[in-house]
Design an enzyme around this catalytic site. Structure first.
Site, PDB file in Angstrom:
ATOM      1  N   LYS A  59      10.632 -21.825  52.049  1.00  0.00           N
ATOM      2  CA  LYS A  59       9.698 -22.824  52.536  1.00  0.00           C
ATOM      3  C   LYS A  59       9.573 -22.815  54.060  1.00  0.00           C
ATOM      4  O   LYS A  59       8.484 -23.038  54.605  1.00  0.00           O
ATOM      5  CB  LYS A  59      10.125 -24.219  52.052  1.00  0.00           C
ATOM      6  CG  LYS A  59      10.168 -24.389  50.543  1.00  0.00           C
ATOM      7  CD  LYS A  59       8.799 -24.290  49.922  1.00  0.00           C
ATOM      8  CE  LYS A  59       8.807 -24.650  48.441  1.00  0.00           C
ATOM      9  NZ  LYS A  59       9.499 -23.702  47.605  1.00  0.00           N
ATOM     10  N   GLU A 142      10.488 -32.515  56.142  1.00  0.00           N
ATOM     11  CA  GLU A 142       9.059 -32.505  56.401  1.00  0.00           C
ATOM     12  C   GLU A 142       8.580 -33.954  56.390  1.00  0.00           C
ATOM     13  O   GLU A 142       9.121 -34.775  55.641  1.00  0.00           O
ATOM     14  CB  GLU A 142       8.373 -31.720  55.283  1.00  0.00           C
ATOM     15  CG  GLU A 142       6.973 -31.239  55.574  1.00  0.00           C
ATOM     16  CD  GLU A 142       6.543 -30.263  54.484  1.00  0.00           C
ATOM     17  OE1 GLU A 142       6.434 -29.057  54.779  1.00  0.00           O
ATOM     18  OE2 GLU A 142       6.352 -30.702  53.333  1.00  0.00           O
ATOM     19  N   HIS A 177       8.012 -35.898  41.356  1.00  0.00           N
ATOM     20  CA  HIS A 177       7.387 -34.830  42.148  1.00  0.00           C
ATOM     21  C   HIS A 177       6.882 -33.682  41.282  1.00  0.00           C
ATOM     22  O   HIS A 177       6.673 -32.578  41.772  1.00  0.00           O
ATOM     23  CB  HIS A 177       8.343 -34.301  43.228  1.00  0.00           C
ATOM     24  CG  HIS A 177       8.849 -35.358  44.153  1.00  0.00           C
ATOM     25  ND1 HIS A 177       8.037 -36.039  45.037  1.00  0.00           N
ATOM     26  CD2 HIS A 177      10.091 -35.880  44.311  1.00  0.00           C
ATOM     27  CE1 HIS A 177       8.752 -36.917  45.704  1.00  0.00           C
ATOM     28  NE2 HIS A 177       9.992 -36.851  45.290  1.00  0.00           N
ATOM     29  N   ARG A 234       2.707 -17.639  41.830  1.00  0.00           N
ATOM     30  CA  ARG A 234       2.545 -17.436  40.392  1.00  0.00           C
ATOM     31  C   ARG A 234       1.270 -18.124  39.929  1.00  0.00           C
ATOM     32  O   ARG A 234       0.601 -18.806  40.706  1.00  0.00           O
ATOM     33  CB  ARG A 234       3.729 -18.061  39.647  1.00  0.00           C
ATOM     34  CG  ARG A 234       3.943 -19.533  40.000  1.00  0.00           C
ATOM     35  CD  ARG A 234       5.118 -20.130  39.260  1.00  0.00           C
ATOM     36  NE  ARG A 234       5.547 -21.391  39.824  1.00  0.00           N
ATOM     37  CZ  ARG A 234       5.025 -22.575  39.537  1.00  0.00           C
ATOM     38  NH1 ARG A 234       4.010 -22.647  38.701  1.00  0.00           N
ATOM     39  NH2 ARG A 234       5.498 -23.674  40.067  1.00  0.00           N
TER      40      ARG A 234
END
Length: 372
Positions: A59, A142, A177, A234
């Site tokens: 990430k 973040e 999430h 993906r």
């Protein structure tokens, strides 16, 4: 010891005389080690290269790639953080912050932190979950944006330098999430913003040397600003809504690109959606008990049909839903000329969906689609 065993899967491919491997959308689909092992075995991997998976699976590195490509990103840490350094980093970013696994996806290893006193335990929880699911405990921070829409851009890229944007999907209805409802086009994206999102997604795919199918995930805030979150390497669970709106078979194109063909998709098909589509993920979960898994024997199941209804299902009567795997048992996809028509068809289809033996998320969707 089953679907995560690279050796067992390659042996199955050898015995069946397969020439290519499609990784689906499970955990192995985003493992560079698996993509590399498939290629090393002399097979075609139907997805991006191991190098692209490795880059975007990190990430922190993905954020850097987005920044290089000129894609807007949220304030965050450029690299994984230790517990000791997290406090000053969080203070600099500003609360609330999102602690997220640096290597992984699917909503695992994520914690929202609204106050400094809750940061340390959240870091420890996220690291434990990341280690358990992805074998890596590293986390990044973040900024967490309240009330934002989760919007992702579907891209396709071939091995000849061609990249196409196939429109956006809105995936804002989530639990833990993880997505529950997806729709396209997004109700908060106008043509101008759609064009900007498409340009950003294409730029990131080019920067990462990406090939095959992939979504660039981001958020749109109340002011209509788009910011990059991550790129999943993906095909997504929600790809059918894009198929129904664009008329493009995404898996078909995955196969063609993996075989070296050139991408010939008309970009106007994405920028001018021909319909509106909604997908509800039917999980074996009890929405009245915090969406707790509901394993057990499926005694009977019947799905709706008719105009504008598609049921992608992997469960039949007599199937025992185990505790070891993801609890999604079907994807109900409905579409219409307008959003109102898509909603009406979804409500009708949900009323006709019957699963006996286990609890499902169907009642939640029936309630949800009556809300403004």
């Amino acid at each position: 010891e089953s679907y995560l065993s690279i050796g067992a899967l390659l042996e199955a491919a050898r015995k069946s005389k397969a020439t290519a491997v499609h990784p689906g959308y499970g955990f192995l689909s985003e493992r560079a080690q698996f993509a590399g092992a498939v290629v090393d075995a002399g097979l075609t991997f139907i997805g991006p290269s191991a190098e692209a998976i490795e880059l975007l699976g990190d990430k922190a590195e993905a954020r850097k790639a987005a920044e290089r490509a000129g894609v807007p990103i949220l304030p965050g840490t450029p690299d994984p953080v230790s517990v000791e350094k997290a406090e000053s980093a969080a203070a600099s970013i500003g609360f609330p912050v999102l602690v997220k696994a640096a290597f992984g996806g699917g909503g695992r290893g994520m914690q929202v932190v609204r106050e400094a006193k809750d940061l340390r335990p959240a870091l420890e929880r996220a690291a434990r979950e990341a280690q358990a699911y992805f074998g890596r405990p590293e986390v990044i921070l973040e900024r967490y944006v309240e009330h934002a829409h989760h919007v992702e851009a579907q891209v396709f890229a071939d091995h000849h330098g061609n990249v196409a944007f196939l429109g956006e999907r809105d995936c804002s209805v989530q639990r833990r999430h993880q997505k529950l409802v997806e729709e396209t086009p997004s109700p908060v994206v106008d043509p101008a913003l759609r064009a900007r999102i498409g340009e950003a997604a294409i730029a990131l795919a080019r920067e990462a040397g990406y090939t095959n199918a992939g979504p660039v995930e981001g958020i749109v805030d109340d002011d209509g600003n788009f910011a990059f979150l991550e790129m999943n390497t993906r095909l997504q669970v929600e790809h059918p809504v894009t198929e129904q709106v664009t008329g493009i078979d995404l898996v078909h194109w995955q196969l063609r690109i993996a075989l070296g063909e050139r991408l010939t998709i008309d970009p106007e098909q994405a920028l001018t959606p021909r319909a509106h589509a909604i997908e509800c993920r039917i999980y074996a979960e009890d929405p009245d008990k915090g969406f707790m898994p509901s394993p057990g024997l499926v005694r009977a199941i019947s799905a709706p049909s008719g105009p504008g209804v598609r049921d992608d299902r992997g469960v039949a009567a007599g199937f025992e839903i185990p505790i070891f795997y993801d609890s999604m048992i079907a994807k109900l996809v409905c579409w219409g000329d307008t959003r109102a028509e898509a909603i009406a068809r979804t409500r009708r289809a949900l009323d006709e969906y019957r699963v006996v033996g286990v609890k499902t998320t169907t009642p939640f969707f029936q309630w949800l689609l009556q809300q403004d």
